[in-house]
Scaffold this active site. Sequence first.
Site, PDB file in Angstrom:
ATOM      1  N   ASP A  30      -7.089   0.589 -44.379  1.00  0.00           N
ATOM      2  CA  ASP A  30      -6.927  -0.786 -43.903  1.00  0.00           C
ATOM      3  C   ASP A  30      -8.157  -1.609 -44.289  1.00  0.00           C
ATOM      4  O   ASP A  30      -9.297  -1.152 -44.169  1.00  0.00           O
ATOM      5  CB  ASP A  30      -6.744  -0.788 -42.376  1.00  0.00           C
ATOM      6  N   ILE A  31      -7.914  -2.838 -44.707  1.00  0.00           N
ATOM      7  CA  ILE A  31      -9.012  -3.712 -45.158  1.00  0.00           C
ATOM      8  C   ILE A  31      -9.900  -4.160 -43.989  1.00  0.00           C
ATOM      9  O   ILE A  31     -11.075  -4.454 -44.182  1.00  0.00           O
ATOM     10  CB  ILE A  31      -8.426  -4.915 -45.942  1.00  0.00           C
ATOM     11  N   ASN A  87       3.793  -1.462 -35.650  1.00  0.00           N
ATOM     12  CA  ASN A  87       3.963  -2.746 -34.990  1.00  0.00           C
ATOM     13  C   ASN A  87       5.240  -3.379 -35.524  1.00  0.00           C
ATOM     14  O   ASN A  87       5.527  -3.303 -36.714  1.00  0.00           O
ATOM     15  CB  ASN A  87       2.766  -3.668 -35.273  1.00  0.00           C
ATOM     16  N   GLY A  93       2.322  -8.067 -32.793  1.00  0.00           N
ATOM     17  CA  GLY A  93       1.287  -8.517 -33.723  1.00  0.00           C
ATOM     18  C   GLY A  93       1.497  -8.068 -35.154  1.00  0.00           C
ATOM     19  O   GLY A  93       0.537  -7.963 -35.922  1.00  0.00           O
ATOM     20  N   GLN A  94       2.759  -7.814 -35.524  1.00  0.00           N
ATOM     21  CA  GLN A  94       3.006  -7.429 -36.921  1.00  0.00           C
ATOM     22  C   GLN A  94       2.641  -8.598 -37.830  1.00  0.00           C
ATOM     23  O   GLN A  94       3.210  -9.687 -37.721  1.00  0.00           O
ATOM     24  CB  GLN A  94       4.470  -7.030 -37.139  1.00  0.00           C
ATOM     25  N   HIS A 100       4.756  -0.352 -42.202  1.00  0.00           N
ATOM     26  CA  HIS A 100       3.535   0.441 -42.366  1.00  0.00           C
ATOM     27  C   HIS A 100       3.247   1.197 -41.076  1.00  0.00           C
ATOM     28  O   HIS A 100       3.436   0.678 -39.981  1.00  0.00           O
ATOM     29  CB  HIS A 100       2.341  -0.427 -42.770  1.00  0.00           C
TER      30      HIS A 100
END
Length: 114
Positions: A30-31, A87, A93-94, A100
């Site tokens: 994840d970034i 999510n 909060g998607q 994913h």
Amino acid sequence: MGGCIFCRIVRREIPAQIDQESSQTLAFHDIHPQAPLHVLIVPKEHLSSILDLGKRHSEVLGEMVAVAQKIACREGVDQSGFRLVFNCGPDAGQAVDHLHLHLLAKRKLAWPPG
Ligand code: 5GP
Ligand code: ZN
């Protein structure tokens, strides 16, 4: 889904720190990691969310979970613990509309989540 950011990562059009690839999935970091280990496992096929899953997706879903298990064991968090999260929709909060699975680990994770 030309503009989908995760489709673009799957096609290697934009960079990501890729952990591993399986026949139907890609796993990358994840970034904006929310834990010391935060990997996203995505199907190569564009599916918007868990709501897009049908019977024909049982194999890819199984592969996503198998990849998560493999990473958790490799990272040595199989005993300490880890969390897998899908999510779905605004209340969860998607933010990216490409299915994913979050794998979060290497810190104490609060429950219930915020
Ligand atoms: P969601 O909130 O949709 O469940 O999670 C989307 C996740 O994707 C977020 O944790 C966010 O940091 C991550 N993310 C968004 N854009 C990118 C990107 O371009 N590259 C990577 N590696 N992660 C991203
Ligand atoms: Zn996509």
